[in-house]
Write an enzyme that holds these catalytic residues in place. Structure first.
Site, PDB file in Angstrom:
ATOM      1  N   TYR A 175       0.948  -1.215  -0.135  1.00  0.00           N
ATOM      2  CA  TYR A 175      -0.188  -0.079   0.103  1.00  0.00           C
ATOM      3  C   TYR A 175       0.936   1.050  -0.200  1.00  0.00           C
ATOM      4  CZ  TYR A 175       0.732   1.049   5.061  1.00  0.00           C
ATOM      5  OH  TYR A 175       1.392   0.908   6.193  1.00  0.00           O
ATOM      6  N   CYS A 176       0.290   2.366  -0.394  1.00  0.00           N
ATOM      7  CA  CYS A 176       1.056   3.621  -0.457  1.00  0.00           C
ATOM      8  C   CYS A 176       0.129   4.758   0.033  1.00  0.00           C
ATOM      9  CB  CYS A 176       1.550   3.985  -1.712  1.00  0.00           C
ATOM     10  SG  CYS A 176       0.267   3.664  -3.126  1.00  0.00           S
ATOM     11  N   ARG A 177       0.033   6.112  -0.732  1.00  0.00           N
ATOM     12  CA  ARG A 177      -0.485   7.132  -0.074  1.00  0.00           C
ATOM     13  C   ARG A 177      -2.163   6.979  -0.459  1.00  0.00           C
ATOM     14  NH1 ARG A 177       3.889   9.967  -3.032  1.00  0.00           N
ATOM     15  NH2 ARG A 177       5.340  10.009  -1.409  1.00  0.00           N
ATOM     16  N   SER A 179       2.611   1.930  -4.867  1.00  0.00           N
ATOM     17  CA  SER A 179       2.368   0.540  -4.648  1.00  0.00           C
ATOM     18  C   SER A 179       2.017  -0.398  -5.923  1.00  0.00           C
ATOM     19  CB  SER A 179       0.612   0.342  -3.709  1.00  0.00           C
ATOM     20  OG  SER A 179      -0.238   0.986  -4.423  1.00  0.00           O
TER      21      SER A 179
END
Lengths: 227, 227
Positions: free
Chosen positions: A179-181, A188
């Site tokens: 996952y990322c922002r 991601s």
DNA sequence: CAGATATTCCATTGATCAATAGAAAGGTAT
DNA sequence: ATACCTTTCTATTGATCAATGGAATATCTG
């Protein structure tokens, strides 16, 4: 209605419009989105949003004037951060409206993802339902500072840039969830592509930290023990 | 980051900024606020917001282009209404941010209310706690159309304009609680002044229908039996 | 105190937006 | 069909905002 009444209403709506004007520009929204991840300096913000320093500074001034963010000096750097989580909720509401009301959002996303086949995406509710299942490894692929400012419980930090060099930290028999922002951040996505190329079973988590924050879900601060 | 990635992000933030631009003007916020009460024609909206018809139409086009409202023809009139309650929540979020972040909001309100002494205000939670107490009469002082489009359960409709002529409908031994469109609508304020002048014990309810709607509180549609 | 670095300020240019008034379009009623 | 009404369109003017580059400011380091 009297003149005084009219002046009162004008003043009130003018104040509310200050909020609107602050979020009426795409670049400011991107900066605000970044600040939902972690406090950052002008330089970091400019770099991550691909803006010239001067422009970034000017937009940040604008956000500061609308008091959505506050700035404090740290040595020669100026550190910007959200006033509080309400700013994050505001951005979340705007995103929700855009997603609900504009079919363009779906079209843009789908068109873009056409170029990236084989990208399975899961939602946070999917993760929570199969929580007992122990065969998942959650990886936070954002820069370390953002991980430290708040991350999903149990997630380990491997920034995208370091991913290729740190594959040995990941269990081969697990599903790797990156996952990322958030749904429109692409860290991601690239992480999953790298992982798949290296033979891992990897999927992308749609939501990001700011989405959980806006929803009041638990977030862990600071360093977390690596698995 | 690749060019394609950058174009994708720009497109996404551009879409979110459409929402921001739509709410970046005080007049449009006022129109949206009115539409949170009830669907209305351009003429009604222009009259209630003290705008020239042409300007009102233009701002409504803008809101329509951002798809916060939709328009349908009814004979020679054009009837505008909210797309759905999400638009109302959006406005509510903007108001909340302005109230939380801008001390000016408090100052403007307090300065204005200085000119209107003896105005006791109650909140909806006050009403709910003393719900069993039967000595309250809730009066909706907005125009009848707005009452019909949604009002507080048990409230009776006496538009401000008709109030002076319909005082006999109100029980002298009750506390009269007047409400209107919300904290920045002044109908209830003038209603309370009229009622007090006529010897009633009257107070103003701070919240309005759109606040309850945004919070998901119950709202009654159509005509309600007069007490 | 001089030099280096990060950020902000300032001024200019071009672009976008708001207000206004009058013409045009769409619909109804006689 | 004509007259009438509501709303939108069009064009113009003035105001505000964004982008840019270079000068100025503030802080830290030597």
């Amino acid at each position: 209605m009297s003149d005084a009444d009219r002046i009162f209403k004008d003043s009130i709506y003018e104040q509310i419009a200050r909020v609107g004007r602050a979020v009426a520009h795409p670049r400011r929204l991107e900066l605000l989105d970044l600040l939902c991840q972690a406090p950052m300096t002008v330089e970091q913000l400019a770099q991550k949003s691909a803006l010239p320093i001067g422009s970034a500074s000017q937009h940040l001034q604008h956000l500061k004037a609308a008091r959505l963010v506050i700035a404090d000096r740290q040595g020669t750097y100026m550190r910007y951060r959200l006033k509080d989580d309400l700013s994050c909720s505001l951005l979340h509401t705007l995103k929700t409206v855009a997603e609900q009301y504009y079919a363009e959002m779906r079209v843009i996303t789908e068109d873009f993802l056409m170029d990236h086949q084989n990208l399975q995406a899961v939602s946070i509710t999917d993760i929570q339902t199969r929580g007992a299942d122990d065969s998942l490894t959650l990886v936070d692929v954002r820069p370390v500072e953002e991980y430290k400012a708040g991350h999903w419980p149990g997630a380990i930090s491997i920034p995208l840039e370091a991913l290729a060099d740190r594959l040995m930290e990941l269990p081969v028999d697990h599903t790797i969830v990156a996952y990322c922002r958030g749904p429109y951040c692409l860290l991601s996505l690239h992480a999953v592509k790298t992982l798949q190329r290296e033979g891992f079973h990897a999927v992308r988590l749609i939501e990001g930290v700011s989405d959980w924050r806006a929803r009041g879900l638990p977030i862990v601060l600071g360093d977390a023990p690596l698995k």
